[in-house]
Design a protein around this motif. Sequence first.
Motif, PDB file in Angstrom:
ATOM      1  N   LEU A   1       0.823  -1.202   0.000  1.00 25.09           N
ATOM      2  CA  LEU A   1       0.000   0.000   0.000  1.00 25.09           C
ATOM      3  C   LEU A   1       0.858   1.253   0.000  1.00 25.09           C
ATOM      4  O   LEU A   1       0.560   2.202  -0.706  1.00 25.09           O
ATOM      5  CB  LEU A   1      -0.954  -0.005   1.203  1.00 25.09           C
ATOM      6  N   GLY A   2       1.924   1.267   0.780  1.00 23.57           N
ATOM      7  CA  GLY A   2       2.761   2.457   0.884  1.00 23.57           C
ATOM      8  C   GLY A   2       3.276   2.957  -0.448  1.00 23.57           C
ATOM      9  O   GLY A   2       3.135   4.139  -0.781  1.00 23.57           O
ATOM     10  N   SER A   3       3.874   2.089  -1.232  1.00 25.48           N
ATOM     11  CA  SER A   3       4.421   2.524  -2.526  1.00 25.48           C
ATOM     12  C   SER A   3       3.308   2.826  -3.526  1.00 25.48           C
ATOM     13  O   SER A   3       3.431   3.752  -4.332  1.00 25.48           O
ATOM     14  CB  SER A   3       5.373   1.472  -3.087  1.00 25.48           C
ATOM     15  N   LEU A   4       2.213   2.092  -3.484  1.00 25.02           N
ATOM     16  CA  LEU A   4       1.103   2.347  -4.401  1.00 25.02           C
ATOM     17  C   LEU A   4       0.439   3.678  -4.054  1.00 25.02           C
ATOM     18  O   LEU A   4       0.089   4.448  -4.943  1.00 25.02           O
ATOM     19  CB  LEU A   4       0.084   1.214  -4.358  1.00 25.02           C
ATOM     20  N   HIS A   5       0.288   3.945  -2.773  1.00 21.48           N
ATOM     21  CA  HIS A   5      -0.316   5.210  -2.355  1.00 21.48           C
ATOM     22  C   HIS A   5       0.461   6.392  -2.927  1.00 21.48           C
ATOM     23  O   HIS A   5      -0.122   7.330  -3.474  1.00 21.48           O
ATOM     24  CB  HIS A   5      -0.362   5.286  -0.824  1.00 21.48           C
ATOM     25  N   GLN A   6       1.764   6.353  -2.813  1.00 22.56           N
ATOM     26  CA  GLN A   6       2.588   7.450  -3.330  1.00 22.56           C
ATOM     27  C   GLN A   6       2.479   7.546  -4.847  1.00 22.56           C
ATOM     28  O   GLN A   6       2.427   8.647  -5.403  1.00 22.56           O
ATOM     29  CB  GLN A   6       4.053   7.274  -2.910  1.00 22.56           C
ATOM     30  N   LYS A   7       2.432   6.401  -5.536  1.00 22.81           N
ATOM     31  CA  LYS A   7       2.295   6.418  -6.998  1.00 22.81           C
ATOM     32  C   LYS A   7       0.973   7.060  -7.414  1.00 22.81           C
ATOM     33  O   LYS A   7       0.927   7.849  -8.364  1.00 22.81           O
ATOM     34  CB  LYS A   7       2.367   4.995  -7.562  1.00 22.81           C
ATOM     35  N   VAL A   8      -0.107   6.714  -6.732  1.00 18.49           N
ATOM     36  CA  VAL A   8      -1.416   7.288  -7.058  1.00 18.49           C
ATOM     37  C   VAL A   8      -1.410   8.787  -6.765  1.00 18.49           C
ATOM     38  O   VAL A   8      -1.871   9.594  -7.571  1.00 18.49           O
ATOM     39  CB  VAL A   8      -2.548   6.579  -6.280  1.00 18.49           C
ATOM     40  N   TYR A   9      -0.879   9.149  -5.609  1.00 20.47           N
ATOM     41  CA  TYR A   9      -0.808  10.563  -5.236  1.00 20.47           C
ATOM     42  C   TYR A   9      -0.033  11.359  -6.293  1.00 20.47           C
ATOM     43  O   TYR A   9      -0.500  12.404  -6.757  1.00 20.47           O
ATOM     44  CB  TYR A   9      -0.146  10.715  -3.863  1.00 20.47           C
ATOM     45  N   ASP A  10       1.126  10.859  -6.673  1.00 22.59           N
ATOM     46  CA  ASP A  10       1.942  11.545  -7.684  1.00 22.59           C
ATOM     47  C   ASP A  10       1.224  11.612  -9.026  1.00 22.59           C
ATOM     48  O   ASP A  10       1.265  12.645  -9.708  1.00 22.59           O
ATOM     49  CB  ASP A  10       3.292  10.848  -7.852  1.00 22.59           C
ATOM     50  N   ALA A  11       0.578  10.525  -9.404  1.00 24.84           N
ATOM     51  CA  ALA A  11      -0.133  10.506 -10.689  1.00 24.84           C
ATOM     52  C   ALA A  11      -1.216  11.585 -10.720  1.00 24.84           C
ATOM     53  O   ALA A  11      -1.333  12.333 -11.701  1.00 24.84           O
ATOM     54  CB  ALA A  11      -0.747   9.126 -10.938  1.00 24.84           C
ATOM     55  N   ILE A  12      -1.967  11.698  -9.646  1.00 24.78           N
ATOM     56  CA  ILE A  12      -3.069  12.665  -9.605  1.00 24.78           C
ATOM     57  C   ILE A  12      -2.554  14.087  -9.422  1.00 24.78           C
ATOM     58  O   ILE A  12      -2.914  14.993 -10.181  1.00 24.78           O
ATOM     59  CB  ILE A  12      -4.060  12.296  -8.488  1.00 24.78           C
ATOM     60  N   HIS A  13      -1.704  14.295  -8.417  1.00 25.33           N
ATOM     61  CA  HIS A  13      -1.330  15.657  -8.034  1.00 25.33           C
ATOM     62  C   HIS A  13      -0.128  16.219  -8.776  1.00 25.33           C
ATOM     63  O   HIS A  13      -0.008  17.436  -8.907  1.00 25.33           O
ATOM     64  CB  HIS A  13      -1.099  15.727  -6.524  1.00 25.33           C
ATOM     65  N   ARG A  14       0.741  15.374  -9.263  1.00 24.42           N
ATOM     66  CA  ARG A  14       1.918  15.866  -9.987  1.00 24.42           C
ATOM     67  C   ARG A  14       1.730  15.742 -11.491  1.00 24.42           C
ATOM     68  O   ARG A  14       2.053  16.649 -12.244  1.00 24.42           O
ATOM     69  CB  ARG A  14       3.169  15.083  -9.552  1.00 24.42           C
ATOM     70  N   ASP A  15       1.172  14.597 -11.914  1.00 21.41           N
ATOM     71  CA  ASP A  15       1.096  14.311 -13.346  1.00 21.41           C
ATOM     72  C   ASP A  15      -0.254  14.655 -13.968  1.00 21.41           C
ATOM     73  O   ASP A  15      -0.417  14.536 -15.181  1.00 21.41           O
ATOM     74  CB  ASP A  15       1.407  12.835 -13.599  1.00 21.41           C
ATOM     75  N   GLY A  16      -1.247  15.017 -13.141  1.00 21.53           N
ATOM     76  CA  GLY A  16      -2.552  15.411 -13.666  1.00 21.53           C
ATOM     77  C   GLY A  16      -3.410  14.272 -14.190  1.00 21.53           C
ATOM     78  O   GLY A  16      -4.329  14.495 -14.968  1.00 21.53           O
ATOM     79  N   VAL A  17      -3.119  13.049 -13.751  1.00 19.79           N
ATOM     80  CA  VAL A  17      -3.907  11.895 -14.171  1.00 19.79           C
ATOM     81  C   VAL A  17      -5.262  11.931 -13.476  1.00 19.79           C
ATOM     82  O   VAL A  17      -5.351  12.246 -12.293  1.00 19.79           O
ATOM     83  CB  VAL A  17      -3.167  10.575 -13.813  1.00 19.79           C
ATOM     84  N   THR A  18      -6.326  11.642 -14.211  1.00 23.17           N
ATOM     85  CA  THR A  18      -7.650  11.528 -13.596  1.00 23.17           C
ATOM     86  C   THR A  18      -8.038  10.058 -13.590  1.00 23.17           C
ATOM     87  O   THR A  18      -7.795   9.343 -14.557  1.00 23.17           O
ATOM     88  CB  THR A  18      -8.707  12.361 -14.344  1.00 23.17           C
TER      89      THR A  18
END
Length: 109
Positions: A1-18
Amino acid sequence: LGSLHQKVYDAIHRDGVTLPTDESILAWVAKSGVDAKKFEKKYSSFGVGNKARMAMQLTRKYRIPGTPYVTVGGKYLTGPSMTLRADRSGIDSVKFIATLNMLVEMSGK
């Protein structure tokens, strides 16, 4: 969960993924290096679905407008945006923690 959480966070907030749909989430997972079959099995499990429903019920009950807001004792709602610096240049983290502590004390929890 820890690494996936950060990946999702980065995708949404840094990369603009919806990720508005299950299909978009599963497609993103498949591209992100996560075991897609294992993720889908867990994601569509009864336990995860039940937790998501409970979270939505609490969000509506407490009228949470977004993240990161915090409810304290079922009575009080606060968030970093409510504790901005005097010059409105950002969040005053000391003030935010002090506000949380005060609300916890007031709620008797």
